[in-house]
Scaffold this active site. Structure first.
Site, PDB file in Angstrom:
ATOM      1  N   LYS B 102      11.000  -5.154 -17.594  1.00 36.15           N
ATOM      2  CA  LYS B 102      10.548  -5.441 -16.234  1.00 36.15           C
ATOM      3  C   LYS B 102      10.938  -6.882 -15.921  1.00 36.15           C
ATOM      4  O   LYS B 102      10.410  -7.826 -16.517  1.00 36.15           O
ATOM      5  CB  LYS B 102       9.025  -5.265 -16.108  1.00 36.15           C
ATOM      6  N   GLY B 163      -2.271  -9.560  -8.498  1.00 35.62           N
ATOM      7  CA  GLY B 163      -3.676  -9.845  -8.803  1.00 35.62           C
ATOM      8  C   GLY B 163      -4.560 -10.024  -7.584  1.00 35.62           C
ATOM      9  O   GLY B 163      -5.736 -10.340  -7.720  1.00 35.62           O
ATOM     10  N   ALA B 189       2.105  -4.431  -7.979  1.00 33.79           N
ATOM     11  CA  ALA B 189       1.257  -5.541  -7.540  1.00 33.79           C
ATOM     12  C   ALA B 189       0.600  -5.270  -6.191  1.00 33.79           C
ATOM     13  O   ALA B 189       1.234  -4.736  -5.279  1.00 33.79           O
ATOM     14  CB  ALA B 189       2.001  -6.867  -7.464  1.00 33.79           C
ATOM     15  N   GLY B 190      -0.661  -5.637  -6.103  1.00 33.45           N
ATOM     16  CA  GLY B 190      -1.383  -5.575  -4.837  1.00 33.45           C
ATOM     17  C   GLY B 190      -2.455  -4.508  -4.789  1.00 33.45           C
ATOM     18  O   GLY B 190      -3.381  -4.601  -3.987  1.00 33.45           O
ATOM     19  N   ASN B 211      -2.157  -3.709 -12.915  1.00 30.48           N
ATOM     20  CA  ASN B 211      -2.843  -4.301 -14.059  1.00 30.48           C
ATOM     21  C   ASN B 211      -4.271  -4.685 -13.689  1.00 30.48           C
ATOM     22  O   ASN B 211      -5.244  -4.116 -14.145  1.00 30.48           O
ATOM     23  CB  ASN B 211      -2.048  -5.509 -14.574  1.00 30.48           C
ATOM     24  N   THR B 212      -4.382  -5.668 -12.782  1.00 27.31           N
ATOM     25  CA  THR B 212      -5.687  -6.244 -12.494  1.00 27.31           C
ATOM     26  C   THR B 212      -6.675  -5.238 -11.913  1.00 27.31           C
ATOM     27  O   THR B 212      -7.872  -5.297 -12.216  1.00 27.31           O
ATOM     28  CB  THR B 212      -5.526  -7.437 -11.524  1.00 27.31           C
TER      29      THR B 212
END
Lengths: 66, 261
Positions: B102, B163, B189-190, B211-212
């Site tokens: 990535k 995040g 992301a987001g 992830n987050t």
């Protein structure tokens, strides 16, 4: 000899091979990768790779990340 | 209905969800979330070994095994093409010649927005060096197309800053990217909660990377399970084809035969 290992000055007297440096640093288990002066040194060459004064050694592993 | 697998660099994945390994309380919690999410691919970061302390501390890859999951090493924390390319080469050595990476080249610490010009340079070098590149980028359709043309195996526009949990802030750009794409488009992301993942999939995205949203949930394993369902339901809704939006009502029950006629 004087090395820079992971960005820090490191006095190394235990031999000249990369494998002996890794042994001294206790980096022998699990998955890690090594670069000397910006070039990858494959695991198969650790034993034979001869370090020189002022070489910059990077030793990395995988950690959590997104 | 049997859906097609998500094919990335010649490998078929049944799950369209990719999760991260950052910000978890423990490797065990991360593994439990991974199992609950159904994801087959997980991102990792590449960092310097802590020398002189905890030399034999447990290793992430001892808990989440490359034999069971596709490990996706990232270049998080890299701000130049050169650092990102070096990081990918270290990852390939670390993972015994594994070519899938990535790529992310960041431009600014506050927003973690991608530096797209450095990303393009790094992508060109990595593709030439034989890597299979999944590339994190902005939601700019022209840059997304350019990255595909360079030879990236998946293009991964952000839905919102890394995040932030703000959701898919510009669905119209994601649609434009999808319209022109011939490689998988994965929102990276987001995403903040399950409905955000569903929205990405309903737009027609081929997958979602997060992830987050899982790791920072109060109960990460439960949120991982929610994300699995959200990605699946969003995908099915996309395939089913939604009804048109109308300004006025359209009765669901027949008007004929009502008792007041």
């Amino acid at each position: 000899m004087e090395l820079v290992v992971n960005g820090k000055q490191h006095q190394f007297e235990g031999g000249t091979s990369l494998a002996s440096l890794l042994q001294q640093l206790a980096v022998t288990e699990g998955r890690f990768a090594v670069e000397v002066n910006g070039e990858i040194v494959p695991k198969s060459q650790h034993q034979d790779y001869v370090l020189r004064d002022n070489d910059a050694v990077e030793i990395v592993r995988a950690i959590g990340g997104g | 209905m049997q859906d097609q697998a998500l094919r990335i660099a010649g490998v078929d994945y049944r799950s369209r969800l990719i999760i991260g390994s950052g910000k978890y309380k423990s490797f065990e919690e991360n593994l439990a979330a991974l199992e609950a999410s159904g994801a087959e691919m997980i991102t990792v970061a590449i960092r310097r070994v802590n020398l002189g302390q905890n030399a034999d501390e447990p290793n992430l890859l001892d808990v989440i095994s490359p034999n069971s999951y596709t490990i996706l090493p990232n270049t998080a924390g890299c701000y130049t093409a050169e650092d990102a390319v070096r990081t990918c080469r270290l990852a390939r050595e670390l993972l015994d010649g594994h070519k899938l990476v990535k790529l992310e080249v960041l431009g600014d610490q506050k927003t973690l927005y991608p530096n797209v010009t450095e990303t393009v340079v790094a992508a060109e070098q990595l593709v030439a060096d034989g890597f299979d590149v999944m590339v994190y980028t902005s939601d700019d359709p022209l840059i997304a197309k350019r990255l595909e043309e360079i030879g990236c195996v998946a293009v991964m526009p952000l839905g919102a800053p890394i995040g932030s949990g703000l959701g898919i802030r510009n669905p119209y750009n994601i649609r434009l990217i999808l319209e022109n794409a011939s490689v998988p488009i994965i929102v990276d992301a987001g995403v903040g909660t399950a409905s955000d993942a569903s929205i990405a999939m309903e737009l027609g995205c081929h997958g979602v990377l997060m992830n987050t949203a899982i790791a920072e949930a109060k109960q990460p394993v439960l949120m991982a399970s929610a994300m699995k369902k959200a990605v699946e339901s969003g995908r099915e809704a996309f395939l089913a084809g939604r009804m048109p939006r109308r300004l006025y009502a359209s009765a669901s029950s027949p008007l004929d035969g009502t008792i007041n006629n």
